[in-house]
Design a protein around this motif. Structure first.
Motif, mmCIF file in Angstrom:
data_model
loop_
_atom_site.group_PDB
_atom_site.id
_atom_site.type_symbol
_atom_site.label_atom_id
_atom_site.label_comp_id
_atom_site.label_asym_id
_atom_site.label_seq_id
_atom_site.Cartn_x
_atom_site.Cartn_y
_atom_site.Cartn_z
ATOM 1 N N ALA A 225 -8.235 28.663 -10.416
ATOM 2 C CA ALA A 225 -8.447 27.527 -11.325
ATOM 3 C C ALA A 225 -9.341 26.471 -10.669
ATOM 4 N N SER A 226 -9.169 26.271 -9.362
ATOM 5 C CA SER A 226 -9.940 25.235 -8.675
ATOM 6 C C SER A 226 -11.366 25.674 -8.395
ATOM 7 N N GLN B 174 -5.943 22.371 -13.665
ATOM 8 C CA GLN B 174 -5.772 21.431 -12.557
ATOM 9 C C GLN B 174 -6.666 21.883 -11.414
ATOM 10 N N LYS B 175 -7.735 21.141 -11.178
ATOM 11 C CA LYS B 175 -8.664 21.494 -10.096
ATOM 12 C C LYS B 175 -8.189 20.808 -8.813
ATOM 13 N N GLY C 51 -8.162 20.756 3.500
ATOM 14 C CA GLY C 51 -9.600 20.930 3.612
ATOM 15 C C GLY C 51 -10.025 21.427 4.983
ATOM 16 N N CYS C 52 -11.331 21.415 5.216
ATOM 17 C CA CYS C 52 -11.875 21.839 6.503
ATOM 18 C C CYS C 52 -13.268 21.240 6.618
ATOM 19 N N LYS C 53 -13.570 20.748 7.812
ATOM 20 C CA LYS C 53 -14.878 20.088 7.983
ATOM 21 C C LYS C 53 -16.010 21.106 8.064
ATOM 22 N N ILE D 273 -12.121 23.297 -2.935
ATOM 23 C CA ILE D 273 -10.777 23.096 -3.467
ATOM 24 C C ILE D 273 -10.121 21.827 -2.940
ATOM 25 N N GLU D 274 -10.327 21.555 -1.653
ATOM 26 C CA GLU D 274 -9.572 20.467 -1.036
ATOM 27 C C GLU D 274 -10.479 19.464 -0.325
#
Ligand code: SF4
Length: 422
Positions: free
Chosen positions: A109-110, A126-127, A161-163, A174-175
């Motif tokens: 979905a994201s 819902q993203k 997340g991730c840099k 996504i994050e």
């Protein structure tokens, strides 16, 4: 529309949470890699708002368990894009059974919100994460989600997340990057599984590991595990983290090795940080991605290096997740049992780097045989011995023999120390 507004608009008193019937063996449903943690967190949040919640994890149960439960809203989770058809089926079933809004969230979905809305027919997508859910940090609320499942571990995130922007990874879609300073107030079980994408990148990782070390000393936790591989470039910059990981009880550490064979010296140094910290080589893995841009031959060279270091390999077959591979991102019917092989009509094969179905199967077999040898401490692998198809006396006599000796007595002896041509 925000989820809170949707709840208010629909005067929600009861919510149904649905995990579609993904192709996961029933016995693995509660495995730490498959728990629908997003739904559990939503459940905890909804309960804190005095909303009654029901979690459904099988289609059959969807029919049986909802006889007396009339929800005001339904949340359906999603995973990989190539499992989107299961999400569609779940949404269709819910639509036919209840006339209430349906929200789909999760990875598919994201990554592909527009496709998800159109294809599944849901009302809302819902993203990414739900901010209100992510804010929950207290044990009393968080633990309420776990009342819905029977597991003896807890899933945690110290970061989101991730840099980095690795080519095969969609985390950045996504994050948002977020680092927690502390997690000790979120812990209520003794076994902890961290779902961070890149846990070592958390700028407060030292503080978090020290919290875990303290809890371990107090016997409030027994062990930790990171689902993703550790980012070894960070370990090289901060080698003291190796010791902290060990003291915090992280078991089976994995070092990500997505790059080429020329990175082997770097990887060796990263592994040394872990062995210096007290890990045995055999309990460490290097995490590799195959069927992507590095051809079979180079991946096999990487495997041989891993053998020299005495470490296992955790492998991941590349599968497209987004529209840059439109043709393939909606199915993956790879079946390891198909003896006669499959084609790219069945699953994605990265032909541009020379991968073929037979190379993919061979590499997977090599990894499996390699890992069995590392775990057992043997110098060769034999499928016949594993399946008890050779006399017990022979298998026993040569079990710990060198490959050069074993091959004279066991026909299918396989040597993990050498390169295997496709
Ligand atoms: S380091 Fe890991 S999480 Fe970060 S972008 Fe690369 S693969 Fe994704």
């Amino acid at each position: 529309m925000q989820i809170t507004s949707i709840l208010k608009k629909n005067k929600v008193k009861k919510a149904l949470l649905v995990e579609p019937k993904f192709p996961i063996a029933n016995k693995s449903r509660n495995h730490q890699d498959f728990l629908p943690i997003g739904l559990l967190k939503i459940a905890a949040w909804l309960k804190s708002l005095n909303i009654e919640v029901k979690l459904i994890r099988f289609d059959e149960d969807l029919i049986k368990e909802t006889v007396d439960f009339n929800p005001d809203i339904i949340f359906v989770t999603s995973l990989f894009t190539y499992w989107s058809k299961y999400v569609k089926e779940a949404v269709e079933y819910c639509k036919n059974s209840f006339n209430v809004p349906i929200v789909v969230g999760g990875i598919y979905a994201s990554l592909m919100p527009d496709h998800c809305k159109k294809y599944t027919g849901c009302d809302y997508v819902q993203k990414g994460i739900i901010p209100e859910v992510e804010k929950i940090r207290d044990v009393d609320t968080l633990s309420k989600g776990y009342d819905l499942v029977d597991v003896d571990y807890q899933i945690l995130h110290t970061s989101r997340g991730c840099k980095r922007r690795c080519k095969a990874c969609g985390v950045y879609c996504i994050e948002q990057v977020h680092h927690k300073k502390t997690i000790k107030k979120e812990i209520f079980k003794k076994r902890l599984i961290f779902y961070d994408n890149n846990i070592l990148q958390n700028r407060y990782i030292k503080n978090i590991l020290n919290e875990l070390i303290e809890l371990k000393k107090q016997r409030k936790i027994s062990y930790c595990e990171s689902q993703s591989g550790f980012d070894g470039r960070i370990l090289l910059k901060k080698p003291f983290l190796g010791k902290l990981l060990k003291e915090a009880g992280f078991k089976n550490p994995k070092i990500a090795w997505d790059g080429p064979i020329t990175h082997k010296n770097q990887i060796e140094k990263q592994l040394k940080i872990l062995t210096d910290a007290g890990y045995k080589a055999s309990e460490i893995s290097v995490f590799v991605l195959y069927n992507f841009e590095i051809p079979y031959e180079e991946m096999e060279e990487k495997r041989v290096e891993a053998w020299k270091w005495g470490v296992q390999i955790t492998d991941c077959r590349f599968r497209p997740l987004d529209r840059s591979y439109e043709e393939y991102c909606f199915f993956d019917n790879y079946n390891p049992q198909k003896r006669n092989g499959q084609t790219d009509k069945d699953y994605y094969i990265h032909k541009a780097s020379g991968w073929t179905d037979s190379k993919i199967r061979l590499f997977r077999r090599n990894i499996r045989s390699h890992n069995i040898c590392i775990r057992l401490g043997t110098k060769f692998y034999s499928a016949a011995a594993e399946r008890k198809r050779i006399p017990f006396e022979i298998a026993k006599k040569y079990r710990m023999a060198e490959y050069e000796t074993a091959k004279n007595h066991i026909n299918d002896a396989w040597d993990p120390a050498v390169f295997h041509k496709a």
